[in-house]
Design an enzyme around this catalytic site. Structure first.
Site, PDB file in Angstrom:
ATOM      1  N   LYS A  96       0.844  -1.196   0.000  1.00 26.25           N
ATOM      2  CA  LYS A  96       0.000   0.000   0.000  1.00 26.25           C
ATOM      3  C   LYS A  96       0.882   1.249   0.000  1.00 26.25           C
ATOM      4  O   LYS A  96       2.097   1.143   0.259  1.00 26.25           O
ATOM      5  CB  LYS A  96      -0.889  -0.021   1.246  1.00 26.25           C
ATOM      6  CG  LYS A  96      -0.077  -0.048   2.535  1.00 26.25           C
ATOM      7  CD  LYS A  96      -0.916  -0.439   3.737  1.00 26.25           C
ATOM      8  CE  LYS A  96      -0.062  -0.387   4.986  1.00 26.25           C
ATOM      9  NZ  LYS A  96      -0.614  -1.165   6.079  1.00 26.25           N
ATOM     10  N   TYR A 155      12.356  32.779   3.348  1.00 27.77           N
ATOM     11  CA  TYR A 155      11.115  33.447   3.741  1.00 27.77           C
ATOM     12  C   TYR A 155      11.141  33.880   5.199  1.00 27.77           C
ATOM     13  O   TYR A 155      11.699  33.184   6.049  1.00 27.77           O
ATOM     14  CB  TYR A 155       9.924  32.500   3.524  1.00 27.77           C
ATOM     15  CG  TYR A 155       9.528  32.383   2.071  1.00 27.77           C
ATOM     16  CD1 TYR A 155       9.103  33.492   1.354  1.00 27.77           C
ATOM     17  CD2 TYR A 155       9.575  31.147   1.438  1.00 27.77           C
ATOM     18  CE1 TYR A 155       8.737  33.372   0.019  1.00 27.77           C
ATOM     19  CE2 TYR A 155       9.208  31.024   0.112  1.00 27.77           C
ATOM     20  CZ  TYR A 155       8.798  32.134  -0.598  1.00 27.77           C
ATOM     21  OH  TYR A 155       8.434  32.011  -1.911  1.00 27.77           O
TER      22      TYR A 155
HETATM   23  C1  LIG Z   1       0.140  -1.963   6.771  1.00 30.44           C
HETATM   24  C2  LIG Z   1      -0.311  -3.227   7.355  1.00 30.44           C
HETATM   25  C3  LIG Z   1       0.598  -4.226   7.727  1.00 30.44           C
HETATM   26  C4  LIG Z   1       2.092  -4.045   7.686  1.00 30.44           C
HETATM   27  O1  LIG Z   1       2.485  -3.304   8.802  1.00 30.44           O
HETATM   28  P1  LIG Z   1       4.018  -2.960   9.106  1.00 30.44           P
HETATM   29  O2  LIG Z   1       4.019  -2.381  10.456  1.00 30.44           O
HETATM   30  O3  LIG Z   1       4.425  -1.994   8.068  1.00 30.44           O
HETATM   31  O4  LIG Z   1       4.732  -4.233   9.017  1.00 30.44           O
HETATM   32  C5  LIG Z   1       0.083  -5.428   8.166  1.00 30.44           C
HETATM   33  N1  LIG Z   1      -1.248  -5.626   8.260  1.00 30.44           N
HETATM   34  C6  LIG Z   1      -2.152  -4.677   7.936  1.00 30.44           C
HETATM   35  C7  LIG Z   1      -3.590  -4.963   8.067  1.00 30.44           C
HETATM   36  C8  LIG Z   1      -1.711  -3.429   7.485  1.00 30.44           C
HETATM   37  O5  LIG Z   1      -2.596  -2.486   7.173  1.00 30.44           O
END
Ligand SMILES: *Cc1c(COP(=O)(O)O)cnc(C)c1O
Length: 794
Positions: A469, A689
């Site tokens: 993601k 700035y």
């Molecule tokens: C993003 C996510 C993970 C991975 O988490 P990390 O802390 O990056 O390893 C695992 N399970 C779900 C449901 C997630 O949304």
């Protein structure tokens, strides 16, 4: 050689369908092309090659070496007791046919560089065969040795070991006449009882060599001397040894010779000196060596995959050009196949040791087997061989001619491979997408390394889902997903449907779970073969109402995170609901730990797991089958092996940050930019700035093209963050602007155009997280899309 001849070499049992002439050996089905001369060797390692035999057959492979009986018809099978050993025996046999000098290189660091550089130098005089890249393992070495052909005059092979007993095998098959020992460091310490033992083991490569080159001023030199005695040819940067070396600015003196070089980094000088001394031992003249050294300098030794114009990706390998290197580059393409069309820009191949007609016929076969669609040939010799190629093709006499009349490129993978003299990097530059100088460099070796660290924590049966993601945590969705598919992970996880569709449109075929499917997108699930996380009744009901054939689902259980999911109290209602839809396939049931990385919350995590177990069992009772059960994220994978269940979900760990703090991972991404301008300011001046940057003493200020729009937060301004310029950490000055930031480089020797590291090994992502009071996740995912991603492999 005929396949049946291997029976004698390996002492195996032969079952022959149709005897074939064989010459290519592979232990990885991903590299198979289906050519009749290919042999697939099924090796049992963490994964068992025997499980991939069907896959190889479907690719068209006809010859197999196996160690357990397999049930297949119409192919040739050689059954041996140990397939790795058989591969070594075959390589040994092949190597023995050639009476040419072979140079063996080992040591902790620099093996590949010394090999590549030495090969460049020796190519000024000999036809050289060498191991491709860092093929130095128990499998890489025999694979490389099989490349020795009749016309070669010298071979250079590297050997790497990670535990006791391995070098003996490599010594036997390489049997180097001349050795180079690069140095002794701490890589792979865990495989050995002590540093002494590791040294002794490495030196075993040279047990039958006539001479061994090594550096004479190291703390372990006496031990080397004891083991190798008068075989040693030592060189010493200041003093004794057969070669008396002196590193000066602009040149290296070796006895009475002088070799011009601009290298000044001690490890580069060490590597180069090894290569020069080895070349002298091989009898090269000073001017030949100097010509080789000139070719070496400042050429990146790695494959780079870059985003190019018109939706193209460029695989830039303009460093050297030989057939095996070409094969490696095309293999590499298989694992990074964002676009399906493939074009190769290839210059004349020099120093191949083969007559042109034969050489380009081989290249033509290779292109066919690797499904290359179009060839753009550059140079008089490849142009003259035009008739041997059967694919779409176009030829140019020179790089200038190509640049003057560049063909169209659109949505394709473009491999650029050429001999140095052709300067094909000029073509790469032309095809590169414009960038403002700031790039995020993602290193695939590091991703691979990190992935392996996590895989090592799993039982062989535990499945692995990787979360991609948020643009794969900022690293590049398509490229990382392609890499993961190639690495055979079991499933990918994304947040939204559009991410999943993008993956499907770009060749990702492994299962994808969507965590936050949108109600409106049901029709896309069937079309793209996607799977949905289900976390509420309203969603479940809508899905059942609106779809003909519902997708496979993943039930999310809320055990304490209190984000999405079915809570304990709803499970009865859920099972009632599921019973009404017996055609619905529950692929998995999962929960998410809120604090898997926190020791202080371990009791809570255990309670979450307990509740999850209960809920899981209830649902299984109702369904009558056992969906995949999973709970752990990256931190959970390390800290909660008892809760790995059937699958785990790796996220940030892949990118080199371990929230549990227990693994040592590699930083896979480096955000870097270049200095646009340097200003000399006087005490009392102000910068940026709101005049926030007050100059107290006369200062040198550099402007870099990165700002909050690129993801470099405004919080980093006014000295709260540092960046690295020529190895010195420099603070920011004044406010960060939208597209630019100012830094203080008063104490640094810099010029415009110099590289600036925003994060990487130093500073690290976690430093930036600390400076801005956030977590590494946010730093990684903040890097905006306008920053060009460049994917590198050492
Ligand atoms: C993003 C996510 C993970 C991975 O988490 P990390 O802390 O990056 O390893 C695992 N399970 C779900 C449901 C997630 O949304």
């Amino acid at each position: 050689m005929l396949f049946s001849h291997l029976k004698k070499t390996t002492n195996g049992q032969l079952s022959l369908d149709q005897d074939l002439e064989v010459s290519r050996f592979s232990t990885d089905t991903r590299n198979l092309t289906g050519h009749p001369s290919e042999v697939f060797i099924a090796i049992k390692r963490k994964r068992d090659g025997h499980d991939y035999i069907k896959n190889a057959i479907s690719k068209g492979t006809r010859n197999f070496i196996v160690s357990s009986d397999i049930e297949v018809a119409d192919v040739n099978v050689l059954l041996v007791s140990d397939t790795l050993k058989a591969f070594h025996q075959i390589a040994y046999h092949h190597r023995k046919k050639f009476k040419i000098p072979l140079i063996g290189i080992t040591g902790s660091n620099g093996k590949t560089i010394v090999k590549e550089w030495l090969s460049t130098i020796l190519s000024e005089h000999f036809y050289v065969v060498k191991s491709p890249r860092s093929y130095n393992s128990q499998i890489g070495v025999p694979t490389s040795l099989m490349e020795i052909k009749k016309n070669h005059e010298v071979g250079i092979f590297e050997a790497g070991i990670s535990q006791k007993g391995e070098m003996e095998h490599l010594q036997k098959i390489i049997n180097p006449t001349l050795g180079v020992f690069t140095n002794l460091g701490h890589a792979h310490d865990d495989g050995f009882d002590s540093l002494d033992q590791k040294l002794e083991e490495k030196l075993a490569l040279f047990s039958n060599s006539e001479k061994v080159i090594c550096r004479g001023d190291t703390s372990y030199f006496a031990k080397i001397q004891k083991q190798l005695g008068d075989k040693l040819v030592s060189w010493n940067p200041d003093g004794t040894g057969k070669y008396n070396v002196k590193w000066n600015p602009h040149y290296i003196a070796v006895n009475s010779y002088k070799f011009q070089t601009e290298f000044s980094d001690p490890s580069q000088l060490e590597n180069l000196t090894h290569a020069i001394v080895a070349a002298l031992e091989m009898g090269l003249a000073q001017d030949e060596i100097q010509r080789g050294v000139n070719l070496i300098e400042n050429v990146p030794m790695r494959l780079e995959l870059k985003e190019g114009i018109n939706g193209c990706y460029l695989l830039d390998d303009t460093y050297n050009n030989d057939v095996i290197g070409l094969k490696v580059a095309l293999d590499y393409l298989e694992s990074h196949q964002q676009n399906s069309k493939r074009t190769l820009i290839l210059s004349d191949i020099l120093h191949s040791g083969l007559p042109d007609e034969k050489l380009y016929k081989d290249v033509s076969d290779l292109l066919k087997s690797k499904s290359v669609d179009r060839l753009i040939g550059v140079g008089p010799r490849i142009s003259a061989a035009e008739h041997v190629f059967q694919i779409e093709r176009i030829f140019f006499d020179s790089t200038d001619a190509l640049l003057a009349d560049l063909p169209d490129f659109k949505d394709e993978m473009v491999v650029i491979k050429g001999a140095r003299d052709f300067e094909l990097e000029r073509v790469t530059q032309k095809l590169e997408e414009r960038s403002h100088g700031t790039v995020l460099e993602v290193n695939f070796e590091s991703l691979q390394y990190n992935l392996n660290q996590y895989r090592n924590l799993l039982k062989p049966t535990t499945k692995l889902m990787v979360m991609v993601k948020a643009n794969a945590y900022g690293s590049g969705l398509l490229e990382v997903a392609n890499f993961l598919q190639h690495q055979r992970v079991d499933m990918l996880g994304v947040a939204y449907v559009d991410e999943a569709i993008l993956l499907r449109k770009n060749g990702i075929h492994i299962p994808i779970m969507i965590m936050n499917p949108h109600i409106a997108s049901f029709d896309q699930f069937e079309k793209y073969d996607l799977q949905a996380e289900i976390f509420s009744f309203s969603y479940l009901n809508r899905m059942m109402r609106d779809t003909q054939k519902p997708p496979k689902i993943h039930l999310k259980i809320d055990t304490g995170m209190h984000r999405l999911g079915f809570a304990k109290d709803h499970i009865l209602q859920l099972t009632e609901n599921l019973k009404k839809h017996p055609d619905l396939i529950v692929e998995s049931i999962f929960t998410h730990f809120s604090s898997s990385d926190m020791k202080s919350e371990d009791t809570f995590t255990s309670l979450q797991a307990e509740e999850f177990d209960d809920v899981y069992n209830q649902i299984v009772d109702a369904l009558g089958y056992q969906p995949i059960k999973h709970a752990c994220n990256s931190a959970g994978m390390v800290r909660w092996p008892q809760y790995h269940y059937d699958m785990v979900r790796l996220g940030i760990g892949l990118h080199g940050f371990d929230p549990s703090g227990e693994l040592s991972l590699r930083h896979s991404s480096q955000l870097k930019t270049v200095i646009s301008q340097i200003q000399h300011l006087k005490a009392g001046d102000t910068v940026g700035y709101s005049r926030k940057g007050k100059i107290e003493n006369d200062s040198k200020i550099a402007i870099i093209p990165i700002g909050y729009e690129d993801g470099y937060s405004r919080i980093f301004g006014n000295g709260r963050a540092h960046v690295r310029v020529n190895d010195i950490l420099c603070p920011t000055v004044g406010n960060v602007c939208m597209d630019m930031t100012m830094i203080d480089v008063t104490d640094v020797d810099v010029s415009e155009g110099d590289e600036v590291i925003i994060f990487g090994n130093n500073p690290e992502i976690s430093d930036l997280a600390k400076w801005s009071d956030t977590i590494p996740y946010e730093i990684l995912t903040n890097v905006s899309n306008r920053v060009k991603r460049v994917f590198v492999s050492e």
